[in-house]
Scaffold this motif. Structure first.
Motif, short mmCIF file in Angstrom:
data_model
loop_
_atom_site.label_atom_id
_atom_site.label_comp_id
_atom_site.label_asym_id
_atom_site.label_seq_id
_atom_site.Cartn_x
_atom_site.Cartn_y
_atom_site.Cartn_z
N ASP A 106 -6.50 0.66 8.31
CA ASP A 106 -5.98 1.72 9.15
C ASP A 106 -7.10 2.51 9.83
O ASP A 106 -6.94 2.94 10.97
CB ASP A 106 -5.07 2.64 8.35
CG ASP A 106 -3.76 1.97 7.95
OD1 ASP A 106 -3.42 0.93 8.55
OD2 ASP A 106 -3.10 2.47 7.03
N ARG B 96 -1.01 -4.58 5.03
CA ARG B 96 -0.13 -3.41 5.09
C ARG B 96 -0.60 -2.36 4.08
O ARG B 96 -0.97 -2.68 2.96
CB ARG B 96 1.30 -3.87 4.77
CG ARG B 96 2.38 -2.84 4.75
CD ARG B 96 3.72 -3.45 4.28
NE ARG B 96 3.64 -4.06 2.96
CZ ARG B 96 3.48 -5.37 2.72
NH1 ARG B 96 3.39 -6.23 3.70
NH2 ARG B 96 3.41 -5.82 1.49
N ASP B 97 -0.59 -1.12 4.50
CA ASP B 97 -0.98 0.02 3.66
C ASP B 97 -2.42 -0.08 3.16
O ASP B 97 -2.76 0.45 2.10
CB ASP B 97 -0.02 0.21 2.48
CG ASP B 97 1.38 0.57 2.92
OD1 ASP B 97 1.52 1.23 3.97
OD2 ASP B 97 2.34 0.19 2.22
N PRO C 296 1.62 2.36 12.49
CA PRO C 296 2.69 1.42 12.88
C PRO C 296 2.68 1.04 14.35
O PRO C 296 3.15 -0.03 14.70
CB PRO C 296 3.96 2.17 12.51
CG PRO C 296 3.58 3.61 12.51
CD PRO C 296 2.14 3.64 12.06
N THR D 290 -0.53 4.51 7.38
CA THR D 290 -0.22 3.37 8.25
C THR D 290 -0.37 3.75 9.71
O THR D 290 -0.27 4.91 10.10
CB THR D 290 1.20 2.84 8.00
OG1 THR D 290 2.12 3.87 8.28
CG2 THR D 290 1.36 2.34 6.58
N MET E 217 6.73 3.49 3.94
CA MET E 217 5.38 3.41 4.49
C MET E 217 4.58 4.63 4.06
O MET E 217 5.10 5.73 3.98
CB MET E 217 5.42 3.39 6.02
CG MET E 217 5.69 2.06 6.61
SD MET E 217 5.48 2.14 8.39
CE MET E 217 6.27 0.62 8.79
#
Length: 127
Positions: free
Chosen positions: A48, A42-43, A7, A5, A1
């Motif tokens: 984010d 994601r990423d 999470p 991120t 990751m």
């Protein structure tokens, strides 16, 4: 990751995951609330940023008239194709299965909240 991120986002701001194949049935069974579909990846640095801003004041993003759904479009490319995404994050608003509009790119907390609250008021006025 990567270090960008977030999470813990879905633990701290829970919302069900939905896939392209299940979206229509879910929206058709709506309970008269506005559904916000959060499409992210994601990423994704911009995703984010949105997640972090939501987590700063999560109470500003929770309304009794709204329910949240999410989908990672990298894992579900059919959803990205379905909505013709050119970037993420994207937030689609629905009421009783009808698309009300979309918010993209992330406009910041105040503008996001203002847009959702406007849709809530319009939905109530048309009821």
């Amino acid at each position: 990751m990567s270090d960008t991120t977030v999470p813990e986002f879905f633990q701290r701001f829970p919302m069900p995951t939905i896939t392209d194949g299940a979206l229509d049935a879910d929206l058709a069974a709506d309970d008269n609330r506005i559904a916000i579909l959060f499409l992210w990846g994601r990423d994704c640095p911009n995703c984010d940023i949105a997640k972090r801003q939501i987590l700063l004041t999560p109470e500003r993003f929770q309304w009794p008239e709204v329910r949240w759904l999410n989908d990672n479009v990298y894992n579900d490319p059919k959803m990205a194709t379905r909505f013709g995404l050119h970037g993420i994050p994207a937030f689609f608003l629905f009421h009783r299965g009808k698309k009300l509009g979309k918010i993209t790119p992330w406009p910041g907390t105040d503008r996001f909240v203002e847009a959702v609250e406007k849709q809530i008021a319009l939905t109530k006025a048309s009821a």
